[in-house]
Each structure stands twice: as C-alpha cells, then as structure tokens.
Design an enzyme around this catalytic site. Structure first.
Site, PDB file in Angstrom:
ATOM      1  N   GLU A   1      41.624  40.892  43.919  1.00 30.25           N
ATOM      2  CA  GLU A   1      41.265  40.501  45.286  1.00 30.25           C
ATOM      3  C   GLU A   1      39.904  41.089  45.667  1.00 30.25           C
ATOM      4  OE1 GLU A   1      41.605  42.289  49.407  1.00 30.25           O
ATOM      5  OE2 GLU A   1      43.637  42.174  48.593  1.00 30.25           O
ATOM      6  N   HIS A   2      39.696  42.368  45.347  1.00 26.99           N
ATOM      7  CA  HIS A   2      38.403  42.992  45.622  1.00 26.99           C
ATOM      8  C   HIS A   2      37.285  42.327  44.818  1.00 26.99           C
ATOM      9  CE1 HIS A   2      39.087  46.913  47.873  1.00 26.99           C
ATOM     10  NE2 HIS A   2      40.299  46.385  47.813  1.00 26.99           N
TER      11      HIS A   2
ATOM     12  N   HIS B   1      45.659  43.358  43.350  1.00 23.74           N
ATOM     13  CA  HIS B   1      44.821  43.894  44.417  1.00 23.74           C
ATOM     14  C   HIS B   1      43.390  44.141  43.930  1.00 23.74           C
ATOM     15  CE1 HIS B   1      43.510  47.583  46.845  1.00 23.74           C
ATOM     16  NE2 HIS B   1      43.352  46.548  47.645  1.00 23.74           N
TER      17      HIS B   1
ATOM     18  N   GLU C   1      40.811  54.178  48.129  1.00 24.57           N
ATOM     19  CA  GLU C   1      41.734  53.506  49.048  1.00 24.57           C
ATOM     20  C   GLU C   1      43.165  53.981  48.806  1.00 24.57           C
ATOM     21  OE1 GLU C   1      43.404  48.961  49.703  1.00 24.57           O
ATOM     22  OE2 GLU C   1      41.322  49.223  49.069  1.00 24.57           O
TER      23      GLU C   1
END
Length: 481
Positions: free
Chosen positions: A86-87, A83, A163
């Site tokens: 991905e950012h 993840h 997040e």
C-alpha cells in the site's frame, strides 16, 4: 485508519500505459444488481468490477479502488506485505515519479489516502466531479504499472517500521490486542498483525512487494467504486477505457486455512509500562455469511450483534451502567464487540479497564457475569427496539456522505455481500427476538472457546510516557498510508 462502516462497523479499516483509446463499441457490461439508492454494479471486459452510485446533491465525487487482498493473504515470514505494498503504491510508475501521485491529486483540488486491514486494501480520492477522469487515469496507471527503484523501498520500509513502533510497540493496549490475536488464532492467518512482525519487516526485500503486487493486483481481484455527481453510462465507458484495458491475469489459489477447534481456555499475561491494567477476552462465534437466505449460524451471528449492542452499543447500556457507574463500579471503561462479518473467522470480544483499587480479574469476572445475566434473565424488547432505532438512524446518516456511500459499497463487495447489504441487514435484525439473544448468550461464552489477554502494568519512565504520548495520536484500526 479509523473507518466507519455503519452497520458493518457494528459487526465490529497521469498517463496510463494501458490503451487509452475509447472503444467505439465497448463490450456489454451486464448490470449484476442495483440497490434501492440507485447503485449499479457492472463487470468490465477484463473481469474487474465497477460499482457506481449517482448522488447529484453536490458537484463532488469519490473514486475508490478496492483490492480483495489483506494481511490474511500473506504467509508466515512475509507478514506486513499488504500494508507495505500500500505504501509502495505511492512510489511511482514509468510515467509518474515517486511522490507525484499525491501532488497531482492535490493539484486537481482533491484529497486522497489508502488503507489496509486483514481482509482488503483500498485507495481513494475525493475530487470535484469534473476531475473524475483525471484520477481514473492516475489510479489505473499505478494499479497496473506500479514501479519504483530499490532505494525507494529501503527508505519506505524504515518509515513502516517506525509506524509499527509508534502504533503498536509504544502502545501497550495495541500490543495487548496483537498478543490476543496471536493467541486466539493458530491456523487462521488472522494471528498475524496487519502491520507485520518487526522481524519480517527487517528481512523484507523489494521483490517481496513486487511479487505481491503481481500476484494480487489483477482485475478479477479488484473493484472500482465511484459515488457522487456522475453519469452512470459515462463512468462505465471511462472505466472500460482506463481499467478494462488492463490485461486479465489468473489469481493465485486461495487455500482454506480453517481454525482447529479450541478445546480449552487460553491466557496471555503481557507486561508493559502502563498506568492501568487492561483485559481483553475473545470468544469464537459463528460468521454472518448469508444475508439473502440466512441459515442457523447466520441467525446466531445476528443475535450476537444484538447482544453486543445491548451490552455496550449506546450511552448507558448494560456494561456502562453496571460496571462503570455507582458505588460498586469496577471499571473505568467496559465494552463489547461482535466482529461477525469478515473474510475470515469471527469473534465476540469483551474488554475493560479496572478502576482505582480494582483488578483486571475483577473486571473479567464482571464482564462475564453480565453475559451470564443475559443468558439467565434475557433482554427486553425495548432494549432491542432502541438498538434497531440507532442502527436505522446511523444508516440514514451515513448515506448523507458521498464517501460513506462509496465506502459501504466497496466493503460489501470485498466481503462478497450484495450492494443492498445494509437494507437487508436492517430488515433481518428487526426479526431478532429477545429469546434468540438470550440463547446465544447461553451457548457461546464458555471457557473452551475463550482467550484472555491481560496487560500487567510495569513502572513507567519519562521515555515511556513520551513514546506513549506520541502513539496516542496514531490510528489504531488497521493501517493507513
């Protein structure tokens, strides 16, 4: 990011440094398969997969890149890396400065985003069909040449930690799910959260993300999926130009991490500020692996899909009628879910929220009693017929969406399924009998393969309420840029 995979959901997420010269005679790209709707699958010269679905109804196209890497490919101490990367894929290349990727897509009249879950990472752009080459140039560049300074990582990791706070730490039910997964799986990498443990995020370094990209973002581990108003042969040539020129690279060895046999019930009591209790139950069940020539375990997985839909697959299904309605109601909400299609092991889940004056234990008992009722009394052919009709309708409806078509094709590829999985699955589900549903209800819901997680509500402060209100607006399924 909330995702809809039609049937699979019910089994429940400029300027390339590569050579830009179009080869005068590209190497042959054999069609591996073609589905009834016209999707074609090719292998590019470097081993990358290309899937093209023509749909001429509107002058738009969806361009997706799916990478067969998710949180299950991480190791302990490095949770959340898929993840995080991905950012970071939005943070630049040698020719595209940080933040410019999204601005360039917007300037083309497009929309874009990305998503990560246990099994895969994906990136997409929805653009006017005439701008397809532009986004292929952009996406292939960042796939092959993702590059950013340490300062960008240090800023973004703080965004990701926030997040995590908003989606998980400040959301009691999401936290409960995290605890359930951690207790259900011991050896399987599914015991780690997609967003990562906070301690791992605290200690993560820029080179961890760079190394993860170098290891997994290789042609053999990715598929380009394009659907919309496109010409298949032209798309194939563009794919060879922008993606096929990315150098081949060996994939890391994926070692099996089989889950040991569970030999007794596991329980987790989780305390958090909340208005209501919540109970989740997870049962280990067979996977649906082979839909071309189903074996006994595949047939059991399909019967479990049917069981889940009979229990809670439509308004007024069994759990709704018996647990949330009438004077004897014990729950404000009750649900089931069969997650039998994945790269890793599968589970069947039951869950619910106690109504006023009822306890989580009463909801737990009522949920198990409904499964036991099916095991004893069976289900009717009429119930199964209703489920099949709904699945058929949802599949047809999803095909009206260009994004839905691309999404299905990509998720099928990631999971090692054929392009025509939905059609095959619909046909197979029509063969599931009431006796098979009754049989799996009797065999897979004992104590030994069961894990129970219960949210024990604690007093709420004003700060808790504010944090949970912020969390309520965040996506819960997987993670998204």
């Amino acid at each position: 990011m909330k995702r809809s995979f039609t049937l699979l959901a019910l089994m429940a997420s400029l300027g390339s440094g590569a050579s830009l010269a179009l080869a005068t005679s590209p190497p042959p790209a054999p069609v591996i398969t073609q589905n009834a709707a016209g999707a074609q699958q090719f292998t590019l010269s470097n081993g990358m997969t290309l899937i093209v679905q023509p749909d001429k109804r509107a002058p738009t196209a969806v361009h997706m890149v799916w990478v067969r890497v998710g949180s299950m490919d991480e190791v302990d101490g490095r949770s959340g890396l898929a993840h995080v990367l991905e950012h970071m894929m939005f943070k630049g290349t040698p020719t595209v400065p940080p933040g410019d990727f999204s601005r360039k897509v917007a300037a083309l009249g497009g929309q874009e985003n990305a998503f990560t879950n246990r099994d895969y990472t994906g990136y997409y752009q929805q653009i006017p069909a005439g701008k397809l080459e532009d986004v292929m140039r952009l996406e292939s560049d960042r796939f092959a040449h993702n590059q950013w300074p340490d300062s960008e990582f240090k800023k973004e990791i703080e965004v990701i930690k926030e997040e995590r706070r908003m989606r998980t730490d400040d959301n009691p039910r999401s936290s409960l799910m995290e605890q359930l997964n951690a207790a259900t799986w011991q050896a399987s990498p599914y015991h780690r959260p997609v967003v990562g443990w906070m301690g791992d995020l605290d200690s993560m370094q820029p080179d961890d993300a760079r190394d993860f990209h170098k290891a997994w973002y290789v042609p053999e581990n990715a598929a380009v999926v394009i659907a919309g108003d496109v010409d298949v042969e032209k798309v194939r040539q563009l794919a060879e130009r922008y993606y096929g020129s990315i150098p081949k690279q060996a994939l890391p060895e994926r070692k099996p991490r089989p889950e040991p046999l569970q030999k007794g019930m596991r329980r987790v009591d989780f305390k958090a500020p909340a208005e209501q209790a919540y109970v989740l139950m997870s049962f280990k069940v067979p996977d649906l692996r082979n839909i071309v020539a189903p074996q006994a375990s595949d047939k059991d997985a399909m019967a479990l899909l049917m069981l889940s839909s009979v229990l809670s697959g439509y308004d007024g299904a069994r759990l709704d009628r018996r647990l949330t309605q009438g004077p004897a109601r014990v729950a404000d909400a009750a649900f089931s879910g069969a997650s039998v299609v994945a790269r890793g092991p599968s589970t069947f889940m039951l869950g619910g929220v106690p109504s006023q004056g009822k306890t989580a234990k009463e909801v737990e008992d009522a949920l198990r009693a409904e499964v036991a009722r099916v095991a004893k009394e069976g289900v009717s052919e009429a119930e199964l017929a209703r489920v099949r009709t709904q699945w058929q309708a949802s599949t047809v409806y999803e095909r009206d969406s260009v994004f839905g078509q691309a999404n299905d094709l990509g998720s099928n590829w990631v999971l090692g399924l054929p392009l025509d999985t939905n059609d095959r699955l619909l046909a197979l589900l029509k063969t599931v009998t009431p006796a098979q549903v009754q049989d799996v209800a009797a065999r897979y819901f004992g104590d030994d393969q069961m894990t129970v997680a219960t949210l024990l509500p604690q007093p709420l402060t004003d700060a808790d309420r504010a944090a949970q209100k912020r969390s309520a607006g965040q996506g819960k399924d997987g993670a998204v840029h």
